[in-house]
Design a protein around this motif. Structure first.
Motif, PDB file in Angstrom:
ATOM      1  N   SER B  23      46.770  34.453  31.508  1.00  0.00           N
ATOM      2  CA  SER B  23      48.080  35.088  31.544  1.00  0.00           C
ATOM      3  C   SER B  23      48.009  36.397  32.316  1.00  0.00           C
ATOM      4  N   ASP B  24      49.091  36.693  33.004  1.00  0.00           N
ATOM      5  CA  ASP B  24      49.166  37.946  33.742  1.00  0.00           C
ATOM      6  C   ASP B  24      49.420  39.124  32.790  1.00  0.00           C
ATOM      7  N   ASP B  25      49.903  38.798  31.601  1.00  0.00           N
ATOM      8  CA  ASP B  25      50.196  39.850  30.610  1.00  0.00           C
ATOM      9  C   ASP B  25      48.909  40.208  29.862  1.00  0.00           C
ATOM     10  N   GLY B  30      46.046  34.821  26.405  1.00  0.00           N
ATOM     11  CA  GLY B  30      45.517  34.362  27.685  1.00  0.00           C
ATOM     12  C   GLY B  30      45.270  35.492  28.671  1.00  0.00           C
ATOM     13  N   GLY B  31      45.663  36.704  28.305  1.00  0.00           N
ATOM     14  CA  GLY B  31      45.488  37.834  29.207  1.00  0.00           C
ATOM     15  C   GLY B  31      44.377  38.786  28.800  1.00  0.00           C
ATOM     16  N   ARG B  32      44.218  38.948  27.495  1.00  0.00           N
ATOM     17  CA  ARG B  32      43.237  39.931  26.996  1.00  0.00           C
ATOM     18  C   ARG B  32      41.812  39.674  27.487  1.00  0.00           C
ATOM     19  N   PRO B  33      41.301  38.431  27.357  1.00  0.00           N
ATOM     20  CA  PRO B  33      39.889  38.231  27.742  1.00  0.00           C
ATOM     21  C   PRO B  33      39.668  38.630  29.203  1.00  0.00           C
ATOM     22  N   LEU B  34      40.620  38.278  30.053  1.00  0.00           N
ATOM     23  CA  LEU B  34      40.505  38.595  31.469  1.00  0.00           C
ATOM     24  C   LEU B  34      40.430  40.117  31.653  1.00  0.00           C
ATOM     25  N   ALA B  45      31.035  35.025  37.525  1.00  0.00           N
ATOM     26  CA  ALA B  45      32.267  34.574  38.171  1.00  0.00           C
ATOM     27  C   ALA B  45      33.349  34.344  37.120  1.00  0.00           C
ATOM     28  N   ILE B  46      34.584  34.749  37.446  1.00  0.00           N
ATOM     29  CA  ILE B  46      35.713  34.583  36.524  1.00  0.00           C
ATOM     30  C   ILE B  46      36.763  33.725  37.219  1.00  0.00           C
ATOM     31  N   TYR B  47      37.148  32.617  36.596  1.00  0.00           N
ATOM     32  CA  TYR B  47      38.131  31.711  37.182  1.00  0.00           C
ATOM     33  C   TYR B  47      39.348  31.552  36.277  1.00  0.00           C
TER      34      TYR B  47
END
Lengths: 704, 704
Positions: B23-25, B30-34, B45-47
């Motif tokens: 997630s872009d949020d 779906g955004g926090r781990p990123l 690598a992050i996909y």
């Protein structure tokens, strides 16, 4: 006047103060109090006394107490031990009402110091001046900005006023706990450290403290107690006035008790007896300093629950289970929500666990109206005395913390009688914002449950005090004579004090015993009767299960022969004959004399319970039957009295009557009695009473 | 491969990661781990995978796992439960090695969820892909900046790397304890939450964690255990590798256990058995979260003492006493300083108490060289395993804190082997400055003593593992047949497994029994022998103290008559005759089958100890005699075996042999046996052995 509770007023709320040994250096013992008083804005007159200076910290300095424009109500003595006696004399001469002696180097420092302390105390006593200390850190009363202390914890930050009082023998402990209380945001209204206690002791300070209308809970610390009567009076007063006392009594361990005796002149007493006294009067004995603060914080508002039902609200099953474990361990009842309420909650959120703990899952974090509905349902329909919410570190976010507070406040309107609490980890200002709304907050859930359990404990203790307003009927003292007492004499005396014994009769000799036994009835028990033989079985002085007259004569002759052989010195009154009583549960009751607390009643089950498991309960005499019932329930093996292995329940009411009667007798004859043993006592089936089969009274003279 | 410990490497130290449902949020699951991975500087690598977007948080986004330039080692699944199965299939197809499923809505949410979870697990298992979750918060490995989690506690602040590992079934608990550890300045290297545990469970995560070279202590949380063997293997591995495990097992209370079953699908097992397992393998079971952190913090350096002697240094007598109480309660030995050292200390400061606690009085606060001398003397001459200093809120002043640290550091050179600790209340940065020098620091003295006691506990546990490197000799399984077993059969089987019984013989009928009894010897015991009559006394099937042949015949006939009348259905083998064995201490031993841990041996003293006091100890089978000795010492009434009331000591060695033999038999026959009772067992005088007087084996088939 000693023992009068108003007499601490000059010490804790003086209109004027002299500081003897005042120093210009605000870091020194003679400088700190002056600085604190001025920084805090004390409204009374402050008179520094220092013959070497014109002014001290900007205030006019006086050469002596005699030079002051008025007699100050209180004097702070910041002079070395060697100069203290003169200073006390000077204060006494000026009719100073109370003095606080900071210096060390008195009784705690050896014989010379002890003598100096005694002389100083005598001077004060003669003039009617009260003394606090020596070797103490003094007092403060933050509500009137009165700081009669040099404690370094006030350096830079005062303790805000509030409903917590602190009474500590140790200045270091008193300072430390005030510091920790301040860290938690607790308000401490009044603070007294007693040090060597040459005059005012912890007991008197405690009694004064619990009587203060602005104090709801007292944190107390002592290594031992000097004045039993004032101490018990303080505890009774607290119970009656519904003031909670949270006590740290050190010296529980063997090493600790050893250290107590090397450290202070206080009589430590037996820790088990001290423990029993605290329990008897509803004091909470804290195991740790942290627990002492947890409990005091929960009591600070002076609000106690009606019962012990707790509703636990959680967003995570695991936390809820952990809290339920802790709640049950703390004596709280994690009662389920009503079935219909559970159904309604489940309808709102099918994944929820609506029983109790009520788990609204992480869903409620993002759906606050759902959380409001859940919490409101618990408060409206759960009938809970306590509500607790588990929020982890969520409220560390200020915006969430604010929204959550609104949710809980809104929901809490559903039940005014429910005590609201929560556990969370958040910055101090956020925690305070909840506390200001009336929530009890603790970062640790286990600590929170312990504290809520303590609220239930105090509610019950206060209710007991209300239920038993009348004092116990006094029992007349008896004349125990001067020498040792025989079993028969002991039984006669205790019979008159309502201790039940079997019928028994004294046979003068071996010929007589057959007829006496026949009159008593078979099977019977025959024992040697002698004031000089305390332990009859050891010399073969007891025969049980005697079946007829012939057997009685034979047993009697054998007993007399053995007594003559093994204890030729003993005076023999004859042979005591009683009916053989079997059945029931065997217990032991006794009285010993504690050096601090006087006569103490001990109770335990017979056999291994006392000998192997040390499963005994103590109470200071006298006490009523309700207290006796609590004493009985306190032992681990008490279910033996409720009937185990198919046995009927025992007559616990009769046992309670016996223990209370024994306690009243012991109290009335405290000066004369060293110890009493009733061993064994048979508690018969319910309704059939209790009967003591043997009695031993050791008078004080015979023991010393 | 399941159960292989290396298989968690892709999960905890991946070289590449796909985030399915990216997630872009940066606030969403779906955004926090990123965000965490990028903020933390993850080097792999992050996909991001999100078919609806070109880019996510500035990274190129992929439409599916199949489109990625390589197969990622791990996938984070941040998609709703309904979409998870497809995502797992896609990952499995691409040979992703492990996936972490965040979503809830599986087994914890009812039948449909359970089926979905099973299907997903089957897909993963088929392809060899490991699964963590579902309904979990994931993992982190702070030493490589790997954050496979959406836990909100990392929002704004990471947890610094360090020797503490956390393994938690509950994501909420795992997050909370990581947050609290961070607050205390503890470094947490690795963190795993297991949630619904469809594949990887707490046991496997724990085993992996204790094997990591950079982890010294593991904080664990579970409501129950699924895989007994992996769990026990993890505990044994930890013990052998000298890694401390500090466990929070919830569900201790009745309400708590109820909540466990409503909350997760885990088998909670009996709490008493779980508790015994933890004790058996030297795990520390924390009662509270705070204690869990106190103990873990003390263990973090992986340094354990040689013994349990503690020297306590104080500036205030009261604090010293309190600490001595706490130390003794924690099993530490507050051993006095040597006499000559005490004399030397007294010579330096006559008011001091130089014994232990060593009280240098407030004097030492202003005379730091004196303090140095005192502390150095304790370390040089006290022979202490631990030193602890009590400093209250003194070190809150930074200048004093610095000087004090120098004093303690200088003095501590006197003994490298002494573990240095202190209790004080000071700002975090001051506390850290002491911790950085190797001091264990705790604001609460009681908590500190508990933690030091835990270090002793672990030292002993590790030593045990070293002392017993060999596995217990395996015992062959026996054929128990298919039906119920008679007492005689049970005894024959257990005799072969080294359980001692009295000689006994079977008389076929009432005529035979006189001669059989004469051969056995009088007095004897005669019992009905029937596989169908488990509780013989209840039907009048036992005669004791039989004196001669005539009495034996009479008793035999009466027993057979009663059996025929009361249990006409029972098959009668005859009459069992054994010698009457009196004396010794009566105990009970048994085996039950725990649904989680399999065969569990129970031990207790006979009579009220088991029936009233519930004074029993458990161990999972098998165990050696050393463990049996610990089991025996664990019961409250164990002094009964040491000889009380003038009785000689009992043969505890023989008892330990019996318990160990019973445990090995139970383990070898776990599949066949539901329960075993040896009741009573008589432990004879030391050197004379032990003998079981009755035996009952309930085979599994007969029980079901």
């Amino acid at each position: 006047m000693h023992g009068h509770t108003n007499s601490l007023a000059p010490l804790l709320a003086p209109r004027s103060v002299a500081l003897i040994g005042a120093s210009d250096d605000p870091q020194r013992i003679g400088g700190r109090p002056l600085r604190y008083l001025r920084e805090g804005g004390f409204a009374g007159a402050i008179y520094p006394v220092n013959p070497k200076r014109e002014s001290v910290q900007g205030l006019r300095s006086y050469a002596s107490v005699a030079d002051l424009p008025e007699a100050p109500e209180v004097a702070l003595l910041a002079v070395p031990a060697a100069g203290t006696l003169d200073a006390v004399r000077a204060c006494a001469a000026q009719k100073v009402r109370a003095a606080i002696v900071f210096s060390a180097g008195f009784a705690e420092a050896g014989e010379a110091g002890r003598l100096l302390q005694e002389e100083m105390t005598a001077v004060a006593r003669k003039s009617g001046m009260r003394l606090l200390g020596p070797n103490c850190l003094g007092v403060f009363n933050s509500s009137v900005a009165w700081y009669g202390t040099f404690s370094a914890i006030l350096d830079g930050e005062f303790v805000r006023p509030g409903p917590v009082g602190i009474v500590s023998q140790s200045g270091a402990y008193g300072s430390h706990i005030a510091h920790l209380a301040r860290q938690r945001g607790m308000g401490v209204g009044k603070w007294i450290t007693t040090g060597n206690e040459c005059d005012i002791d912890v007991a008197e300070a405690l009694r004064w403290m619990v009587e203060q209308p602005d104090i709801n809970v007292v944190i107390a610390y002592a290594e031992g107690i000097r004045n039993r009567d004032v101490f018990v009076d303080a505890l009774e007063t607290a119970q009656r006035m519904e003031k909670a006392i949270v006590f740290m009594k050190v010296g529980r361990s063997e090493v600790g008790a050893h250290a107590v005796s090397s450290h202070t002149a206080a009589l430590a007493g037996s820790d088990a007896v001290f423990d029993a006294v605290l329990r008897q009067y509803g004091v909470w004995r804290a195991r740790t300093t942290a627990e002492q603060l947890d409990v005091a914080q929960a009591c600070a508002r002076g609000i106690y629950p009606e019962g012990n039902r707790i509703g636990i609200f959680t967003l995570s099953g695991g936390f809820g289970i952990q809290m339920a474990d802790d709640a049950e361990a703390a004596g709280l009842d994690v009662a389920p929500m009503p079935e219909d309420a559970q159904r309604d909650l489940k309808a709102m959120l099918p994944y929820a666990s609506p029983r109790n703990p009520v788990d609204a899952t992480a869903q409620a974090l993002t759906d606050l109206p759902l959380m409001t509905s859940y919490v409101a349902a618990m408060l409206e329909r759960g009938g809970y005395d306590f509500f607790t919410g588990i929020f982890g570190s969520g409220p560390a976010s200020p915006s969430f913390a604010g929204r959550l507070r609104d949710v809980l406040e809104t929901a809490s309107r559903a039940s005014a009688r429910t005590i609201m609490s929560l556990t969370m980890s958040a910055p101090a200002d956020i925690v305070r914002s909840y506390e200001d709304k009336g929530f009890i907050v603790n970062e640790d859930g286990s600590a929170l449950m312990t504290a809520l359990g303590a609220l239930v404990h105090f509610r019950r203790s206060f209710d007991r005090a209300r239920a038993n307003p009348a004092r116990l009927a006094a029992v007349p003292a008896v004349d125990l004579g001067s020498g040792p007492l025989s079993e028969h004499e002991a039984k006669t005396i205790l019979s008159a004090a309502d201790i039940p014994f079997p019928a028994e009769a004294l046979a003068r000799d071996g010929d007589d015993v057959g007829a006496v036994a026949a009159a008593i009835g078979f099977p019977s028990v025959i024992k040697i009767a002698s004031p000089d033989i305390a332990h009859k079985t050891e010399i073969g002085g007891v025969a049980v299960g005697v079946k007829d007259e012939a057997a009685a004569r034979e047993a009697g002759a054998a007993i007399l022969a053995r007594a003559a052989e093994r204890r030729p010195d003993a005076r023999i009154d004859g042979l005591l004959v009683s009916p053989m009583i079997a059945g029931g549960v065997e217990v032991i009751a006794g009285v010993s004399s504690d050096p601090t607390f006087g006569p103490v009643v001990m109770f335990g089950l017979g056999g291994i319970f006392v000998e192997v498991l040390k499963d005994v309960a103590f109470r200071v005499a006298p006490f009523d039957t309700a207290e006796a019932h609590r004493m009985i329930r306190e032992i681990r093996g008490h279910s033996m009295l409720e009937g185990v292995r198919g046995a009927p329940a025992a007559d616990v009411n009769a046992l309670a009557e016996l223990l209370s009667a024994l306690s009243r007798f012991a109290a009335a004859n405290a000066a004369a009695i060293a110890s009493i043993d009733l061993n064994p006592v048979r508690v018969l089936d319910a309704g059939k009473g209790v009967v003591a089969l043997d009695a031993l009274i050791v008078p004080r003279a015979a023991n010393s």
